[in-house]
Write a protein that holds these residues in place. Structure first.
Motif, PDB file in Angstrom:
ATOM      1  N   LYS A  51       1.649  11.993   3.355  1.00 49.99           N
ATOM      2  CA  LYS A  51       2.934  12.637   3.468  1.00 49.99           C
ATOM      3  C   LYS A  51       4.053  11.646   2.936  1.00 49.99           C
ATOM      4  CE  LYS A  51       5.917  15.074   6.667  1.00 49.99           C
ATOM      5  NZ  LYS A  51       6.101  15.508   7.996  1.00 49.99           N
ATOM      6  N   THR A  52       5.076  12.092   2.058  1.00 51.93           N
ATOM      7  CA  THR A  52       6.224  11.206   1.868  1.00 51.93           C
ATOM      8  C   THR A  52       7.240  11.303   2.777  1.00 51.93           C
ATOM      9  OG1 THR A  52       5.721  11.747  -0.674  1.00 51.93           O
ATOM     10  CG2 THR A  52       7.767  10.934  -0.007  1.00 51.93           C
ATOM     11  N   ASP A  53       7.467  10.074   3.218  1.00 48.56           N
ATOM     12  CA  ASP A  53       8.494   9.777   4.097  1.00 48.56           C
ATOM     13  C   ASP A  53       9.902   9.617   3.409  1.00 48.56           C
ATOM     14  OD1 ASP A  53       9.800   9.156   6.942  1.00 48.56           O
ATOM     15  OD2 ASP A  53       9.826   7.203   6.108  1.00 48.56           O
ATOM     16  N   TYR A  54      10.946  10.362   3.780  1.00 50.15           N
ATOM     17  CA  TYR A  54      12.183  10.125   3.100  1.00 50.15           C
ATOM     18  C   TYR A  54      13.460   9.437   4.177  1.00 50.15           C
ATOM     19  CZ  TYR A  54      10.621  13.610  -0.172  1.00 50.15           C
ATOM     20  OH  TYR A  54       9.922  14.018  -1.430  1.00 50.15           O
TER      21      TYR A  54
ATOM     22  N   GLN B  24       0.790  -1.202  -0.242  1.00 51.96           N
ATOM     23  CA  GLN B  24      -0.001  -0.005  -0.037  1.00 51.96           C
ATOM     24  C   GLN B  24       0.818   1.145   0.081  1.00 51.96           C
ATOM     25  OE1 GLN B  24      -3.179  -0.120   2.988  1.00 51.96           O
ATOM     26  NE2 GLN B  24      -3.168  -2.148   2.661  1.00 51.96           N
ATOM     27  N   GLN B  25       2.105   1.085  -0.399  1.00 52.12           N
ATOM     28  CA  GLN B  25       3.049   2.284  -0.622  1.00 52.12           C
ATOM     29  C   GLN B  25       3.772   2.265  -1.974  1.00 52.12           C
ATOM     30  OE1 GLN B  25       5.596   1.018   2.683  1.00 52.12           O
ATOM     31  NE2 GLN B  25       4.597   2.648   4.079  1.00 52.12           N
ATOM     32  N   ASN B  26       4.067   3.465  -2.386  1.00 52.84           N
ATOM     33  CA  ASN B  26       4.736   3.723  -3.468  1.00 52.84           C
ATOM     34  C   ASN B  26       6.328   3.934  -3.173  1.00 52.84           C
ATOM     35  OD1 ASN B  26       2.921   3.243  -5.707  1.00 52.84           O
ATOM     36  ND2 ASN B  26       2.054   5.251  -5.350  1.00 52.84           N
ATOM     37  N   ILE B  27       7.137   3.361  -3.342  1.00 56.32           N
ATOM     38  CA  ILE B  27       8.729   3.582  -2.835  1.00 56.32           C
ATOM     39  C   ILE B  27       9.431   3.804  -3.994  1.00 56.32           C
ATOM     40  CG2 ILE B  27      10.507   2.653  -1.783  1.00 56.32           C
ATOM     41  CD1 ILE B  27       8.541   0.777  -0.335  1.00 56.32           C
TER      42      ILE B  27
ATOM     43  N   ILE C 252      28.530   9.211  -3.626  1.00 57.14           N
ATOM     44  CA  ILE C 252      27.105   9.210  -4.101  1.00 57.14           C
ATOM     45  C   ILE C 252      26.229   9.069  -2.575  1.00 57.14           C
ATOM     46  CG2 ILE C 252      27.223   8.311  -6.398  1.00 57.14           C
ATOM     47  CD1 ILE C 252      26.447   5.541  -5.299  1.00 57.14           C
ATOM     48  N   GLN C 253      25.083   9.387  -2.823  1.00 55.05           N
ATOM     49  CA  GLN C 253      24.045   9.356  -1.593  1.00 55.05           C
ATOM     50  C   GLN C 253      22.597   8.850  -2.128  1.00 55.05           C
ATOM     51  OE1 GLN C 253      23.050  12.788   0.920  1.00 55.05           O
ATOM     52  NE2 GLN C 253      23.526  11.564   2.587  1.00 55.05           N
ATOM     53  N   VAL C 254      22.055   7.900  -1.678  1.00 51.82           N
ATOM     54  CA  VAL C 254      20.825   7.307  -2.020  1.00 51.82           C
ATOM     55  C   VAL C 254      19.867   7.630  -0.826  1.00 51.82           C
ATOM     56  CG1 VAL C 254      21.668   5.760  -3.678  1.00 51.82           C
ATOM     57  CG2 VAL C 254      21.241   4.839  -1.058  1.00 51.82           C
ATOM     58  N   ARG C 255      18.619   7.924  -1.042  1.00 56.04           N
ATOM     59  CA  ARG C 255      17.328   7.907  -0.065  1.00 56.04           C
ATOM     60  C   ARG C 255      16.120   7.343  -0.889  1.00 56.04           C
ATOM     61  NH1 ARG C 255      15.149  14.449  -0.618  1.00 56.04           N
ATOM     62  NH2 ARG C 255      14.410  14.028  -2.510  1.00 56.04           N
ATOM     63  N   SER C 256      15.108   6.900   0.147  1.00 52.27           N
ATOM     64  CA  SER C 256      14.068   6.181  -0.366  1.00 52.27           C
ATOM     65  C   SER C 256      12.946   7.503  -0.088  1.00 52.27           C
ATOM     66  CB  SER C 256      13.596   4.832   0.432  1.00 52.27           C
ATOM     67  OG  SER C 256      13.505   5.240   1.856  1.00 52.27           O
ATOM     68  N   ALA C 257      11.969   7.321  -0.854  1.00 55.73           N
ATOM     69  CA  ALA C 257      10.754   8.375  -0.534  1.00 55.73           C
ATOM     70  C   ALA C 257       9.592   7.285  -0.628  1.00 55.73           C
ATOM     71  CB  ALA C 257      10.886   9.283  -1.684  1.00 55.73           C
ATOM     72  N   THR C 258       8.903   7.274   0.497  1.00 55.32           N
ATOM     73  CA  THR C 258       7.851   6.453   0.561  1.00 55.32           C
ATOM     74  C   THR C 258       6.666   6.998   0.941  1.00 55.32           C
ATOM     75  OG1 THR C 258       9.382   4.863   1.761  1.00 55.32           O
ATOM     76  CG2 THR C 258       7.036   4.386   1.782  1.00 55.32           C
TER      77      THR C 258
END
Length: 207
Positions: free
Chosen positions: A185-188, A66-69, A163-169
């Protein structure tokens, strides 16, 4: 039809039936509960199924996703004049999605490489982002290589050093007919900066 022609047709039909039977059997053993055959020949079954015929049943699970990541990445670039630059965040997942949209035969890499790599990374790190043993270290190397395959060693007129990565859920909004309330709300979740070595570049993978 001549006897030779009938023989060729019969052989071709038998080969097609055999191929279909083998395929269905492999897929069935892959998704079926563990049994004697799948335990004995598990590696062979996996080698046949992955990656082209992977079966993902999460849509039918009791608790479907139920999330878009989305996975984002940015780079710290060293310029020839000695200065450094930090690029903006690049949405790698969006790039894959745009490549897939309206494609009659989307690339399996575009569909699954980043997604499966990020699942591997999340499953081998704790809540604080620390790697869990060797799998955690391997997952970091895998994600770095995916990102560097997209960025390349040179970016914005300089050399990529880190480099740096992050997830946006982002939670999936409920349908219009539902009374369910969801915070959209998007959680980073931002990961540490990673130093890039020659082994992380496409040309250095076989060294």
């Amino acid at each position: 039809m001549s006897r030779l022609g009938r023989t060729i047709v019969a052989v071709a039909a038998a080969a097609a039936v055999l191929a279909v039977a083998v395929h269905l059997s492999m897929v069935f053993l892959h998704v079926a509960p563990s049994n004697t055959l799948s335990k004995k020949h598990g590696q062979g079954i996996d080698d046949y199924v992955y990656p082209e015929f992977e079966q993902n049943w999460k849509l039918f699970a009791p608790n479907p996703l139920q999330q878009n990541i989305h996975v984002h990445a940015r780079a710290r670039v060293a310029k020839d004049d000695g200065s450094t630059e930090t690029t903006g965040w690049v949405n790698l997942s969006k790039m894959d999605g745009e490549a897939i949209d309206h494609s009659l035969a989307p690339s399996h890499t575009e569909q699954n490489e980043l997604r499966r790599g990020w699942e591997f990374y999340r499953g081998s790190h704790d809540d604080k982002g620390k790697p869990l043993g060797l799998r955690g270290e391997l997952s970091e190397s895998y994600i770095k290589r995916i990102v560097m395959l997209r960025f390349g060693p040179e970016l914005n007129g300089g050399t990529v050093e880190r480099i740096q990565v992050r997830s946006a859920t982002t939670p999936v909004a409920p349908p219009s007919w539902s009374d369910e309330k969801t915070d959209s709300k998007t959680d980073y979740r931002v990961q540490p900066w990673w130093q890039i070595a020659s082994a992380d570049l496409p040309g250095g993978w076989d060294k």
